[in-house]
Design a protein around this motif. Structure first.
Motif, mmCIF file in Angstrom:
data_model
loop_
_atom_site.group_PDB
_atom_site.id
_atom_site.type_symbol
_atom_site.label_atom_id
_atom_site.label_comp_id
_atom_site.label_asym_id
_atom_site.label_seq_id
_atom_site.Cartn_x
_atom_site.Cartn_y
_atom_site.Cartn_z
ATOM 1 N N ASP A 12 1.098 -1.196 -0.033
ATOM 2 C CA ASP A 12 0.142 -0.028 0.005
ATOM 3 C C ASP A 12 0.828 1.022 -0.008
ATOM 4 O OD1 ASP A 12 -2.008 1.668 0.236
ATOM 5 O OD2 ASP A 12 -2.357 1.804 2.364
ATOM 6 N N LEU A 13 1.363 1.524 -1.221
ATOM 7 C CA LEU A 13 2.434 2.763 -1.318
ATOM 8 C C LEU A 13 1.597 3.929 -1.113
ATOM 9 C CD1 LEU A 13 4.630 1.323 -4.007
ATOM 10 C CD2 LEU A 13 4.976 1.234 -1.633
ATOM 11 N N SER A 14 0.126 4.148 -1.427
ATOM 12 C CA SER A 14 -0.547 5.309 -1.431
ATOM 13 C C SER A 14 -0.390 5.847 0.011
ATOM 14 C CB SER A 14 -1.787 5.130 -1.723
ATOM 15 O OG SER A 14 -2.633 4.199 -0.782
ATOM 16 N N GLU A 15 -0.311 4.976 1.077
ATOM 17 C CA GLU A 15 -0.078 5.666 2.783
ATOM 18 C C GLU A 15 -1.786 6.305 2.894
ATOM 19 O OE1 GLU A 15 3.100 7.701 3.503
ATOM 20 O OE2 GLU A 15 4.335 6.315 2.978
ATOM 21 N N ASP A 16 -2.722 5.910 2.185
ATOM 22 C CA ASP A 16 -4.111 6.376 2.431
ATOM 23 C C ASP A 16 -4.635 5.644 3.607
ATOM 24 O OD1 ASP A 16 -3.893 8.285 0.456
ATOM 25 O OD2 ASP A 16 -5.008 6.988 -0.891
ATOM 26 N N TYR A 17 -4.217 4.532 3.780
ATOM 27 C CA TYR A 17 -4.866 3.575 4.910
ATOM 28 C C TYR A 17 -3.941 3.634 6.239
ATOM 29 C CZ TYR A 17 -8.205 2.354 1.618
ATOM 30 O OH TYR A 17 -9.342 2.340 0.707
ATOM 31 N N GLU A 18 -4.412 3.296 7.384
ATOM 32 C CA GLU A 18 -3.724 2.588 8.430
ATOM 33 C C GLU A 18 -4.194 1.292 8.802
ATOM 34 O OE1 GLU A 18 -4.756 4.875 12.218
ATOM 35 O OE2 GLU A 18 -6.457 5.850 11.193
ATOM 36 N N TRP A 19 -3.451 0.455 9.302
ATOM 37 C CA TRP A 19 -3.754 -1.019 9.500
ATOM 38 C C TRP A 19 -3.395 -1.285 10.764
ATOM 39 C CZ3 TRP A 19 -4.834 -3.547 4.699
ATOM 40 C CH2 TRP A 19 -4.245 -3.038 3.642
ATOM 41 N N VAL A 20 -4.458 -2.266 11.370
ATOM 42 C CA VAL A 20 -4.253 -2.829 12.665
ATOM 43 C C VAL A 20 -4.310 -4.286 12.690
ATOM 44 C CG1 VAL A 20 -5.320 -2.594 14.896
ATOM 45 C CG2 VAL A 20 -5.046 -0.632 13.697
ATOM 46 N N PRO A 21 -3.345 -4.918 13.156
ATOM 47 C CA PRO A 21 -3.760 -6.631 13.308
ATOM 48 C C PRO A 21 -4.181 -6.640 14.654
ATOM 49 C CG PRO A 21 -1.208 -5.984 13.540
ATOM 50 C CD PRO A 21 -2.183 -4.562 13.301
ATOM 51 N N LEU A 22 -5.154 -7.475 14.768
ATOM 52 C CA LEU A 22 -5.818 -7.961 15.952
ATOM 53 C C LEU A 22 -5.712 -9.644 16.032
ATOM 54 C CD1 LEU A 22 -8.940 -6.237 15.941
ATOM 55 C CD2 LEU A 22 -7.128 -5.651 17.271
ATOM 56 N N ARG A 23 -5.802 -10.107 17.327
ATOM 57 C CA ARG A 23 -5.739 -11.599 17.664
ATOM 58 C C ARG A 23 -6.804 -11.859 18.440
ATOM 59 N NH1 ARG A 23 -4.865 -14.930 21.533
ATOM 60 N NH2 ARG A 23 -4.198 -17.265 21.197
ATOM 61 N N LEU A 24 -7.697 -12.481 18.135
ATOM 62 C CA LEU A 24 -8.873 -12.879 18.863
ATOM 63 C C LEU A 24 -8.731 -14.338 19.517
ATOM 64 C CD1 LEU A 24 -11.881 -11.666 16.524
ATOM 65 C CD2 LEU A 24 -10.732 -10.528 18.379
ATOM 66 N N PRO A 25 -8.748 -14.520 20.714
ATOM 67 C CA PRO A 25 -8.454 -15.500 21.424
ATOM 68 C C PRO A 25 -9.422 -16.938 21.318
ATOM 69 C CG PRO A 25 -8.819 -14.047 23.081
ATOM 70 C CD PRO A 25 -9.070 -13.288 21.817
ATOM 71 N N PRO A 26 -9.109 -17.929 21.489
ATOM 72 C CA PRO A 26 -10.018 -19.136 20.849
ATOM 73 C C PRO A 26 -11.471 -18.964 21.727
ATOM 74 C CG PRO A 26 -8.086 -20.126 21.748
ATOM 75 C CD PRO A 26 -7.798 -18.439 22.016
ATOM 76 N N ASP A 27 -11.513 -18.568 22.860
ATOM 77 C CA ASP A 27 -12.681 -18.376 23.632
ATOM 78 C C ASP A 27 -13.795 -17.461 23.104
ATOM 79 O OD1 ASP A 27 -11.105 -16.348 24.440
ATOM 80 O OD2 ASP A 27 -11.893 -16.368 26.626
ATOM 81 N N VAL A 28 -13.582 -16.614 22.037
ATOM 82 C CA VAL A 28 -14.496 -15.593 21.608
ATOM 83 C C VAL A 28 -15.163 -16.452 20.252
ATOM 84 C CG1 VAL A 28 -14.439 -13.579 19.977
ATOM 85 C CG2 VAL A 28 -12.636 -13.713 22.095
ATOM 86 N N THR A 29 -16.341 -16.796 20.562
ATOM 87 C CA THR A 29 -17.189 -17.218 19.541
ATOM 88 C C THR A 29 -17.095 -16.472 18.433
ATOM 89 O OG1 THR A 29 -19.054 -16.167 20.143
ATOM 90 C CG2 THR A 29 -18.671 -18.415 21.359
ATOM 91 N N ARG A 30 -17.631 -17.154 17.159
ATOM 92 C CA ARG A 30 -17.837 -16.457 15.766
ATOM 93 C C ARG A 30 -18.762 -15.426 16.018
ATOM 94 N NH1 ARG A 30 -18.415 -19.331 9.991
ATOM 95 N NH2 ARG A 30 -18.599 -17.232 8.990
#
Length: 81
Positions: A12-30
Protein backbone atom coordinates in the motif's frame (compact mmCIF):
# COMPACT_ATOMS: atom_id res chain seq x y z
CA UNK A 1 1.37 -10.46 11.76
CA UNK A 2 1.35 -13.42 9.37
CA UNK A 3 3.95 -13.29 6.59
CA UNK A 4 1.51 -12.92 3.70
CA UNK A 5 -0.19 -9.98 5.39
CA UNK A 6 3.00 -7.96 5.72
CA UNK A 7 3.17 -7.96 1.93
CA UNK A 8 -0.37 -6.54 1.67
CA UNK A 9 0.45 -3.70 4.06
CA UNK A 10 3.83 -2.94 2.48
CA UNK A 11 2.32 -2.84 -1.03
CA UNK A 12 0.00 0.00 0.00
CA UNK A 13 2.29 2.72 -1.31
CA UNK A 14 -0.45 5.34 -1.31
CA UNK A 15 -0.34 5.56 2.48
CA UNK A 16 -4.07 6.32 2.43
CA UNK A 17 -4.80 3.60 4.98
CA UNK A 18 -3.76 2.76 8.49
CA UNK A 19 -3.60 -0.92 9.41
CA UNK A 20 -4.21 -2.78 12.67
CA UNK A 21 -3.62 -6.50 13.25
CA UNK A 22 -5.77 -8.10 15.97
CA UNK A 23 -5.66 -11.47 17.65
CA UNK A 24 -8.92 -12.93 18.91
CA UNK A 25 -8.43 -15.70 21.48
CA UNK A 26 -10.00 -19.16 21.08
CA UNK A 27 -12.72 -18.48 23.67
CA UNK A 28 -14.26 -15.74 21.46
CA UNK A 29 -17.13 -17.30 19.52
CA UNK A 30 -17.77 -16.54 15.88
CA UNK A 31 -20.87 -14.54 16.82
CA UNK A 32 -18.97 -12.46 19.40
CA UNK A 33 -16.12 -11.87 16.95
CA UNK A 34 -18.61 -10.75 14.30
CA UNK A 35 -20.31 -8.38 16.74
CA UNK A 36 -17.01 -6.91 17.92
CA UNK A 37 -15.78 -6.33 14.37
CA UNK A 38 -19.13 -4.82 13.35
CA UNK A 39 -18.87 -2.31 16.19
CA UNK A 40 -15.34 -1.38 15.09
CA UNK A 41 -16.61 -0.89 11.54
CA UNK A 42 -19.69 1.12 12.49
CA UNK A 43 -18.26 3.48 15.06
CA UNK A 44 -14.55 3.69 14.27
CA UNK A 45 -14.48 3.26 10.50
CA UNK A 46 -12.42 0.06 10.35
CA UNK A 47 -13.00 -2.45 7.56
CA UNK A 48 -12.10 -6.11 7.58
CA UNK A 49 -9.28 -6.96 5.19
CA UNK A 50 -8.10 -10.45 6.18
CA UNK A 51 -9.07 -13.18 8.67
CA UNK A 52 -7.08 -16.28 9.48
CA UNK A 53 -8.50 -19.05 11.70
CA UNK A 54 -5.99 -21.27 13.49
CA UNK A 55 -6.44 -24.87 14.65
CA UNK A 56 -6.50 -23.82 18.32
CA UNK A 57 -9.58 -21.68 17.57
CA UNK A 58 -7.84 -18.31 17.70
CA UNK A 59 -8.21 -15.81 14.89
CA UNK A 60 -5.88 -13.21 13.42
CA UNK A 61 -7.67 -10.26 11.86
CA UNK A 62 -6.29 -7.41 9.76
CA UNK A 63 -8.31 -4.19 9.79
CA UNK A 64 -7.78 -1.02 7.80
CA UNK A 65 -9.31 2.43 7.59
CA UNK A 66 -8.69 5.54 5.56
CA UNK A 67 -6.47 8.09 7.20
CA UNK A 68 -7.98 11.47 7.87
CA UNK A 69 -6.45 14.64 6.47
CA UNK A 70 -4.91 15.36 9.88
CA UNK A 71 -3.33 11.86 9.97
CA UNK A 72 -1.79 12.33 6.52
CA UNK A 73 -0.11 15.65 7.27
CA UNK A 74 3.05 15.82 9.32
CA UNK A 75 1.73 18.60 11.49
CA UNK A 76 -1.49 18.14 13.38
CA UNK A 77 -4.03 20.90 13.23
CA UNK A 78 -3.92 23.01 16.38
CA UNK A 79 -6.54 25.40 17.69
CA UNK A 80 -5.89 29.10 17.18
CA UNK A 81 -4.18 30.85 20.09
Amino acid sequence: MPVGWEKVVSEDLSEDYEWVPLRLPPDVTRLNASTRLSIEAEYRGWELTRVRLYTDGSRRVLLRRRKTVADRSDTAERPAQ
